[in-house]
Write a protein that holds these residues in place. Structure first.
Motif, PDB file in Angstrom:
ATOM      1  N   ILE A 256     136.617 -48.365 -71.871  1.00  0.00           N
ATOM      2  CA  ILE A 256     137.126 -49.737 -71.765  1.00  0.00           C
ATOM      3  C   ILE A 256     136.247 -50.578 -70.846  1.00  0.00           C
ATOM      4  O   ILE A 256     135.764 -51.648 -71.223  1.00  0.00           O
ATOM      5  N   LEU A 257     136.033 -50.086 -69.637  1.00  0.00           N
ATOM      6  CA  LEU A 257     135.416 -50.910 -68.600  1.00  0.00           C
ATOM      7  C   LEU A 257     133.943 -51.179 -68.830  1.00  0.00           C
ATOM      8  O   LEU A 257     133.421 -52.205 -68.391  1.00  0.00           O
ATOM      9  N   GLU A 258     133.242 -50.267 -69.513  1.00  0.00           N
ATOM     10  CA  GLU A 258     131.817 -50.509 -69.714  1.00  0.00           C
ATOM     11  C   GLU A 258     131.542 -51.587 -70.754  1.00  0.00           C
ATOM     12  O   GLU A 258     130.408 -52.032 -70.921  1.00  0.00           O
ATOM     13  N   ARG A 259     132.578 -52.013 -71.465  1.00  0.00           N
ATOM     14  CA  ARG A 259     132.392 -53.089 -72.448  1.00  0.00           C
ATOM     15  C   ARG A 259     132.572 -54.476 -71.830  1.00  0.00           C
ATOM     16  O   ARG A 259     132.232 -55.479 -72.446  1.00  0.00           O
ATOM     17  N   LEU A 260     133.152 -54.523 -70.634  1.00  0.00           N
ATOM     18  CA  LEU A 260     133.383 -55.803 -69.978  1.00  0.00           C
ATOM     19  C   LEU A 260     132.089 -56.360 -69.410  1.00  0.00           C
ATOM     20  O   LEU A 260     131.110 -55.633 -69.230  1.00  0.00           O
ATOM     21  N   PRO A 261     132.072 -57.659 -69.102  1.00  0.00           N
ATOM     22  CA  PRO A 261     130.941 -58.191 -68.345  1.00  0.00           C
ATOM     23  C   PRO A 261     130.821 -57.447 -67.012  1.00  0.00           C
ATOM     24  O   PRO A 261     131.770 -56.821 -66.549  1.00  0.00           O
ATOM     25  N   SER A 262     129.667 -57.514 -66.386  1.00  0.00           N
ATOM     26  CA  SER A 262     129.488 -56.861 -65.097  1.00  0.00           C
ATOM     27  C   SER A 262     130.429 -57.462 -64.060  1.00  0.00           C
ATOM     28  O   SER A 262     130.946 -58.572 -64.231  1.00  0.00           O
ATOM     29  N   ALA A 263     130.645 -56.723 -62.983  1.00  0.00           N
ATOM     30  CA  ALA A 263     131.514 -57.221 -61.923  1.00  0.00           C
ATOM     31  C   ALA A 263     131.015 -58.552 -61.376  1.00  0.00           C
ATOM     32  O   ALA A 263     131.793 -59.471 -61.108  1.00  0.00           O
ATOM     33  N   ALA A 264     129.691 -58.668 -61.226  1.00  0.00           N
ATOM     34  CA  ALA A 264     129.120 -59.917 -60.716  1.00  0.00           C
ATOM     35  C   ALA A 264     129.400 -61.081 -61.661  1.00  0.00           C
ATOM     36  O   ALA A 264     129.707 -62.194 -61.224  1.00  0.00           O
ATOM     37  N   SER A 265     129.310 -60.836 -62.965  1.00  0.00           N
ATOM     38  CA  SER A 265     129.576 -61.900 -63.948  1.00  0.00           C
ATOM     39  C   SER A 265     131.046 -62.305 -63.933  1.00  0.00           C
ATOM     40  O   SER A 265     131.376 -63.494 -64.003  1.00  0.00           O
ATOM     41  N   LEU A 266     131.945 -61.331 -63.836  1.00  0.00           N
ATOM     42  CA  LEU A 266     133.378 -61.635 -63.792  1.00  0.00           C
ATOM     43  C   LEU A 266     133.724 -62.410 -62.523  1.00  0.00           C
ATOM     44  O   LEU A 266     134.516 -63.366 -62.554  1.00  0.00           O
ATOM     45  N   ASP A 267     133.133 -62.001 -61.414  1.00  0.00           N
ATOM     46  CA  ASP A 267     133.376 -62.692 -60.148  1.00  0.00           C
ATOM     47  C   ASP A 267     132.908 -64.137 -60.216  1.00  0.00           C
ATOM     48  O   ASP A 267     133.601 -65.060 -59.782  1.00  0.00           O
ATOM     49  N   LYS A 268     131.723 -64.342 -60.785  1.00  0.00           N
ATOM     50  CA  LYS A 268     131.189 -65.701 -60.914  1.00  0.00           C
ATOM     51  C   LYS A 268     132.040 -66.552 -61.850  1.00  0.00           C
ATOM     52  O   LYS A 268     132.310 -67.723 -61.578  1.00  0.00           O
ATOM     53  N   PHE A 269     132.485 -65.954 -62.976  1.00  0.00           N
ATOM     54  CA  PHE A 269     133.317 -66.689 -63.933  1.00  0.00           C
ATOM     55  C   PHE A 269     134.624 -67.131 -63.274  1.00  0.00           C
ATOM     56  O   PHE A 269     135.041 -68.291 -63.411  1.00  0.00           O
ATOM     57  N   ALA A 270     135.283 -66.215 -62.567  1.00  0.00           N
ATOM     58  CA  ALA A 270     136.551 -66.549 -61.912  1.00  0.00           C
ATOM     59  C   ALA A 270     136.359 -67.649 -60.877  1.00  0.00           C
ATOM     60  O   ALA A 270     137.173 -68.582 -60.787  1.00  0.00           O
ATOM     61  N   TYR A 271     135.286 -67.551 -60.103  1.00  0.00           N
ATOM     62  CA  TYR A 271     135.041 -68.565 -59.076  1.00  0.00           C
ATOM     63  C   TYR A 271     134.812 -69.942 -59.689  1.00  0.00           C
ATOM     64  O   TYR A 271     135.354 -70.950 -59.220  1.00  0.00           O
ATOM     65  N   ARG A 272     134.010 -69.985 -60.749  1.00  0.00           N
ATOM     66  CA  ARG A 272     133.731 -71.277 -61.388  1.00  0.00           C
ATOM     67  C   ARG A 272     134.994 -71.880 -61.994  1.00  0.00           C
ATOM     68  O   ARG A 272     135.216 -73.095 -61.919  1.00  0.00           O
ATOM     69  N   ILE A 273     135.826 -71.041 -62.605  1.00  0.00           N
ATOM     70  CA  ILE A 273     137.072 -71.535 -63.187  1.00  0.00           C
ATOM     71  C   ILE A 273     137.966 -72.126 -62.102  1.00  0.00           C
ATOM     72  O   ILE A 273     138.490 -73.250 -62.216  1.00  0.00           O
ATOM     73  N   ASN A 274     138.169 -71.375 -61.024  1.00  0.00           N
ATOM     74  CA  ASN A 274     139.053 -71.838 -59.949  1.00  0.00           C
ATOM     75  C   ASN A 274     138.498 -73.076 -59.253  1.00  0.00           C
ATOM     76  O   ASN A 274     139.256 -74.005 -58.927  1.00  0.00           O
ATOM     77  N   ALA A 275     137.185 -73.097 -59.045  1.00  0.00           N
ATOM     78  CA  ALA A 275     136.587 -74.258 -58.384  1.00  0.00           C
ATOM     79  C   ALA A 275     136.654 -75.497 -59.263  1.00  0.00           C
ATOM     80  O   ALA A 275     136.841 -76.621 -58.761  1.00  0.00           O
ATOM     81  N   THR A 276     136.533 -75.318 -60.569  1.00  0.00           N
ATOM     82  CA  THR A 276     136.562 -76.459 -61.483  1.00  0.00           C
ATOM     83  C   THR A 276     137.938 -77.099 -61.541  1.00  0.00           C
ATOM     84  O   THR A 276     138.064 -78.334 -61.574  1.00  0.00           O
ATOM     85  N   VAL A 277     138.992 -76.275 -61.538  1.00  0.00           N
ATOM     86  CA  VAL A 277     140.335 -76.815 -61.735  1.00  0.00           C
ATOM     87  C   VAL A 277     141.000 -77.208 -60.414  1.00  0.00           C
ATOM     88  O   VAL A 277     142.018 -77.913 -60.420  1.00  0.00           O
ATOM     89  N   PHE A 278     140.434 -76.801 -59.280  1.00  0.00           N
ATOM     90  CA  PHE A 278     141.066 -77.106 -57.991  1.00  0.00           C
ATOM     91  C   PHE A 278     141.238 -78.616 -57.756  1.00  0.00           C
ATOM     92  O   PHE A 278     142.296 -79.034 -57.258  1.00  0.00           O
ATOM     93  N   PRO A 279     140.248 -79.460 -58.061  1.00  0.00           N
ATOM     94  CA  PRO A 279     140.486 -80.906 -57.885  1.00  0.00           C
ATOM     95  C   PRO A 279     141.664 -81.420 -58.708  1.00  0.00           C
ATOM     96  O   PRO A 279     142.385 -82.319 -58.259  1.00  0.00           O
ATOM     97  N   LEU A 280     141.875 -80.867 -59.903  1.00  0.00           N
ATOM     98  CA  LEU A 280     143.004 -81.302 -60.719  1.00  0.00           C
ATOM     99  C   LEU A 280     144.317 -80.878 -60.077  1.00  0.00           C
ATOM    100  O   LEU A 280     145.299 -81.627 -60.120  1.00  0.00           O
ATOM    101  N   TRP A 281     144.345 -79.670 -59.487  1.00  0.00           N
ATOM    102  CA  TRP A 281     145.569 -79.243 -58.792  1.00  0.00           C
ATOM    103  C   TRP A 281     145.818 -80.120 -57.561  1.00  0.00           C
ATOM    104  O   TRP A 281     146.968 -80.426 -57.231  1.00  0.00           O
TER     105      TRP A 281
END
Length: 364
Positions: A256-281
């Protein structure tokens, strides 16, 4: 008036049928996503262990070919070593996995079927929300049932938009449709409210502004929370692979886990998502205060909903501040992001269902 009431009731019934239809198609999409992961043969998945073989900070030698002109004409070919340094700890140089399909044609076929079913379910879902709005000619988020079906709709639509823009986010599909099914199931069984007009306090144009921003923010923050949770699993998996002397991941976890993006990619994706929507919140919080002044004559009254909206804002502000100034990355930042999302969930379900306040008139 009777004809109008009948027409509204008909639209409300159509909305219910569309929501139940969306649930049925989401169920088929869920099965297709599961099948995609199953048929993504583990034997054909690019092993992450190979990428992690050199430990962080070590150097790997290779050669560079250099042509040198000789006296009297002609050239000589020389080779000199070239040093390649891996990324430092916390920023692993690990390739992304091949995705849920695992690099197999059969798995990819089921994955494309799953996406197609998700798009169909999203269209039915959008139709259910729109007909609910048309049945009473107002914003379709005047109570928890309407808020719930709209929030899950926005989350699925955001996922489809990311796919359409070329982002490799199909790994979100399975947890997304699972959550959408749970959300709609809870909405139709526990939170359902008959289509009706708003109470006077909610009958304001601020309902369109404030609540719509809250819905979009919550839906996008959910995608960030999924990426954060998957990051924790993937990061632990990569850490085990880096330590060959320790306990290694089991076959099921590896498949399962080896098919996911790397940990670094997941971390970056989550950060960008949260940072993008924070001004709207942030705007959601401000708009709520402005509406409170118009409705109740004060900007802030320590109402439970106001308090937990602010607590959620503070939690995400701490997460973003830690990432930007303290250099927090990885697991510490992930835990903080999940705590922030837990605050959002309590604000959404806990405060509305178990705490009495000025927002209680919205109903369940």
């Amino acid at each position: 008036m009777n004809l109008a009431a009948a027409a509204n009731e008909n639209l409300a019934n159509i909305s219910n049928v569309l929501i139940y239809s969306a649930m049925a198609v989401y169920t088929l999409a869920f099965i297709a996503y599961i099948t995609e992961w199953v048929f993504g043969s583990r034997s054909k998945v690019g092993r992450t262990a190979a990428a992690l073989a050199p430990t962080a900070g070590t150097e790997k030698a290779s050669t560079v070919t250099v042509q040198v002109k000789q006296q009297g004409g002609g050239t000589a070919v020389l080779e000199r070593p070239k040093v390649v340094t891996r990324s430092a700890p916390g920023s692993r140089d690990v390739p992304d996995g091949p995705g849920a399909a695992g690099g197999t044609e059969k798995g990819d076929l089921y994955g494309r079927i799953a996406v197609s079913l998700t798009v169909l379910a999203a269209l039915l879902h959008v139709g259910g929300v729109l007909t609910r709005a048309l049945s009473v000619e107002r914003a379709p988020w005047g109570n928890m049932y309407e808020f719930s079906i709209t929030l899950s709709m926005v989350a699925v639509v955001a996922y489809v938009v990311l796919l359409a823009s070329g982002k490799n986010v199909r790994w979100i599909g399975l947890p997304l449709v699972t959550t959408a099914l749970l959300d709609l199931g809870l909405a139709v069984s526990v939170l359902y409210t008959d289509s009706d007009q708003l109470v006077p306090a909610l009958d304001s144009y601020w309902l369109w502004i404030h609540v719509s921003c809250a819905i979009v923010s919550g839906a996008v923050l959910y995608l960030g929370a999924v990426a954060t949770l998957l990051f924790l699993f993937r990061d632990r998996y990569e850490t085990k692979l880096e330590n060959p002397d320790g306990k290694q991941p089991g076959a099921f976890a590896t498949s399962i886990l080896e098919r996911l993006p790397s940990a670094a990619s997941l971390d970056k994706f989550a950060y960008r998502i949260n940072a993008t929507v924070f001004p709207l919140w942030t705007f959601t919080l401000i708009a709520g205060a402005i509406w409170a002044e118009k409705a109740w004559g004060r900007y802030w009254g320590w109402d439970p909903k106001e308090v937990w909206t602010f607590i959620t804002w503070v939690a995400y502000a701490c997460y973003l501040h830690a990432r930007a100034t303290a250099g927090w990355k990885g697991r510490k930042a992930a835990y903080l992001a999940l705590i922030a999302f837990a605050c959002f969930l309590f604000n959404y379900y806990g405060v509305n269902m178990f705490v009495t306040g000025k927002h209680s008139y919205a109903g369940v």
